[in-house]
Design a protein around this motif. Structure first.
Motif, PDB file in Angstrom:
ATOM      1  N   HIS A  19       8.321   7.806 -49.159  1.00  0.00           N
ATOM      2  CA  HIS A  19       9.621   7.935 -49.869  1.00  0.00           C
ATOM      3  C   HIS A  19      10.604   8.523 -48.604  1.00  0.00           C
ATOM      4  N   TYR A  20      10.092   9.672 -48.117  1.00  0.00           N
ATOM      5  CA  TYR A  20      10.786  10.385 -46.994  1.00  0.00           C
ATOM      6  C   TYR A  20      11.149   9.598 -46.013  1.00  0.00           C
ATOM      7  N   LYS A  21      10.144   8.972 -45.396  1.00  0.00           N
ATOM      8  CA  LYS A  21      10.386   8.095 -44.413  1.00  0.00           C
ATOM      9  C   LYS A  21      11.444   7.036 -44.623  1.00  0.00           C
ATOM     10  N   LYS A  22      11.244   6.412 -45.693  1.00  0.00           N
ATOM     11  CA  LYS A  22      12.251   5.285 -46.308  1.00  0.00           C
ATOM     12  C   LYS A  22      13.683   5.899 -46.191  1.00  0.00           C
ATOM     13  N   GLN A  23      13.823   7.027 -46.621  1.00  0.00           N
ATOM     14  CA  GLN A  23      15.072   7.757 -46.823  1.00  0.00           C
ATOM     15  C   GLN A  23      15.681   8.075 -45.282  1.00  0.00           C
ATOM     16  N   GLN A  24      14.848   8.467 -44.463  1.00  0.00           N
ATOM     17  CA  GLN A  24      15.056   8.682 -43.177  1.00  0.00           C
ATOM     18  C   GLN A  24      15.656   7.461 -42.402  1.00  0.00           C
ATOM     19  N   LYS A  25      14.780   6.296 -42.639  1.00  0.00           N
ATOM     20  CA  LYS A  25      15.029   5.058 -41.925  1.00  0.00           C
ATOM     21  C   LYS A  25      16.540   4.223 -42.362  1.00  0.00           C
ATOM     22  N   ALA A  26      16.728   4.769 -43.691  1.00  0.00           N
ATOM     23  CA  ALA A  26      18.218   4.182 -44.238  1.00  0.00           C
ATOM     24  C   ALA A  26      19.108   5.167 -43.799  1.00  0.00           C
ATOM     25  N   LYS A  27      19.114   6.490 -43.705  1.00  0.00           N
ATOM     26  CA  LYS A  27      20.035   7.317 -42.998  1.00  0.00           C
ATOM     27  C   LYS A  27      20.434   6.958 -41.446  1.00  0.00           C
ATOM     28  N   ALA A  28      19.262   6.456 -40.908  1.00  0.00           N
ATOM     29  CA  ALA A  28      19.575   6.152 -39.664  1.00  0.00           C
ATOM     30  C   ALA A  28      20.285   4.785 -39.351  1.00  0.00           C
ATOM     31  N   ARG A  29      20.098   3.766 -40.397  1.00  0.00           N
ATOM     32  CA  ARG A  29      20.442   2.637 -40.207  1.00  0.00           C
ATOM     33  C   ARG A  29      22.293   2.979 -40.715  1.00  0.00           C
ATOM     34  N   GLU A  30      22.342   3.678 -41.421  1.00  0.00           N
ATOM     35  CA  GLU A  30      23.859   4.057 -41.975  1.00  0.00           C
ATOM     36  C   GLU A  30      24.578   4.887 -40.710  1.00  0.00           C
ATOM     37  N   LEU A  31      23.986   5.596 -40.101  1.00  0.00           N
ATOM     38  CA  LEU A  31      24.519   6.390 -39.068  1.00  0.00           C
ATOM     39  C   LEU A  31      24.765   5.216 -37.724  1.00  0.00           C
ATOM     40  N   ASP A  32      23.829   4.299 -37.834  1.00  0.00           N
ATOM     41  CA  ASP A  32      24.032   3.391 -36.603  1.00  0.00           C
ATOM     42  C   ASP A  32      25.059   2.507 -36.856  1.00  0.00           C
ATOM     43  N   LYS A  33      25.237   2.131 -38.174  1.00  0.00           N
ATOM     44  CA  LYS A  33      26.386   1.242 -38.589  1.00  0.00           C
ATOM     45  C   LYS A  33      27.710   1.916 -38.485  1.00  0.00           C
ATOM     46  N   LYS A  34      27.790   2.999 -38.701  1.00  0.00           N
ATOM     47  CA  LYS A  34      28.910   3.916 -38.246  1.00  0.00           C
ATOM     48  C   LYS A  34      29.130   4.109 -37.044  1.00  0.00           C
ATOM     49  N   ARG A  35      28.147   4.207 -36.184  1.00  0.00           N
ATOM     50  CA  ARG A  35      28.662   4.454 -34.792  1.00  0.00           C
ATOM     51  C   ARG A  35      29.192   3.136 -34.260  1.00  0.00           C
ATOM     52  N   LYS A  36      28.412   2.010 -34.472  1.00  0.00           N
ATOM     53  CA  LYS A  36      28.773   0.899 -34.187  1.00  0.00           C
ATOM     54  C   LYS A  36      30.128   0.310 -34.544  1.00  0.00           C
ATOM     55  N   LYS A  37      30.369   0.941 -35.842  1.00  0.00           N
ATOM     56  CA  LYS A  37      32.023   0.445 -36.290  1.00  0.00           C
ATOM     57  C   LYS A  37      33.069   1.255 -35.393  1.00  0.00           C
ATOM     58  N   LEU A  38      32.651   2.796 -35.138  1.00  0.00           N
ATOM     59  CA  LEU A  38      33.558   3.535 -34.408  1.00  0.00           C
ATOM     60  C   LEU A  38      33.934   2.759 -32.918  1.00  0.00           C
ATOM     61  N   VAL A  39      32.542   2.368 -32.525  1.00  0.00           N
ATOM     62  CA  VAL A  39      32.781   1.842 -31.268  1.00  0.00           C
ATOM     63  C   VAL A  39      33.968   0.489 -31.065  1.00  0.00           C
ATOM     64  N   ARG A  40      33.500  -0.200 -32.096  1.00  0.00           N
ATOM     65  CA  ARG A  40      34.287  -1.327 -32.148  1.00  0.00           C
ATOM     66  C   ARG A  40      35.866  -1.106 -32.392  1.00  0.00           C
ATOM     67  N   GLU A  41      36.109  -0.141 -33.166  1.00  0.00           N
ATOM     68  CA  GLU A  41      37.205   0.335 -33.639  1.00  0.00           C
ATOM     69  C   GLU A  41      38.145   0.890 -32.169  1.00  0.00           C
ATOM     70  N   LYS A  42      37.398   1.696 -31.378  1.00  0.00           N
ATOM     71  CA  LYS A  42      37.623   2.419 -30.064  1.00  0.00           C
ATOM     72  C   LYS A  42      38.102   1.314 -29.222  1.00  0.00           C
ATOM     73  N   GLN A  43      37.109  -0.039 -29.256  1.00  0.00           N
ATOM     74  CA  GLN A  43      37.320  -1.072 -28.149  1.00  0.00           C
ATOM     75  C   GLN A  43      38.830  -1.666 -28.474  1.00  0.00           C
ATOM     76  N   GLN A  44      38.835  -1.945 -30.020  1.00  0.00           N
ATOM     77  CA  GLN A  44      40.223  -2.658 -30.293  1.00  0.00           C
ATOM     78  C   GLN A  44      41.395  -1.847 -29.970  1.00  0.00           C
ATOM     79  N   THR A  45      41.370  -0.551 -30.219  1.00  0.00           N
ATOM     80  CA  THR A  45      42.413   0.300 -29.812  1.00  0.00           C
ATOM     81  C   THR A  45      42.634   0.495 -28.300  1.00  0.00           C
TER      82      THR A  45
END
Length: 112
Positions: A47-73
């Protein structure tokens, strides 16, 4: 039904759970009880490993979103900078042109 089928826990996770359960075993505890405790620990680890994977996916999504926004600006700023560029000419060609005209004029004036 769940999205992913049940996966058998890794051998490493099973060994860790067994070690932890044996380390905290009570004197009057049976092997069956220890085995059940190890299974509970193993589920907790999974269960802990699943939670950590989910957190890592969310952080990766946020990082990619910030990179896309930065490129657009950045892109529109580059276009504005290209339209603002002003080319400055060097003073030497203009000086030589004026000097040539003055020398030519002086030559024509003195020759007549």
């Amino acid at each position: 039904m769940s999205k992913t089928p049940y996966q058998k826990p890794s051998q490493q996770t099973q060994e860790e759970a067994g070690k932890i359960a044996r380390a905290h075993q009570r004197p009057a505890q049976t092997k069956e009880q220890t085995k059940l405790i190890a299974q509970g620990i193993q589920e907790g680890i999974e269960h802990y490993k699943k939670q950590q994977k989910a957190k890592a996916r969310e952080l990766d999504k946020k990082r990619k979103k910030l990179v896309r926004e930065k490129q657009q600006t950045i892109e529109p700023d580059d276009q504005e900078m290209e339209t603002i560029i002003v080319y400055q000419q060097h003073w030497l060609p203009w000086t030589l042109l004026i000097l040539t005209w003055l020398v030519g004029g002086f030559y024509l004036y003195m020759g007549s």
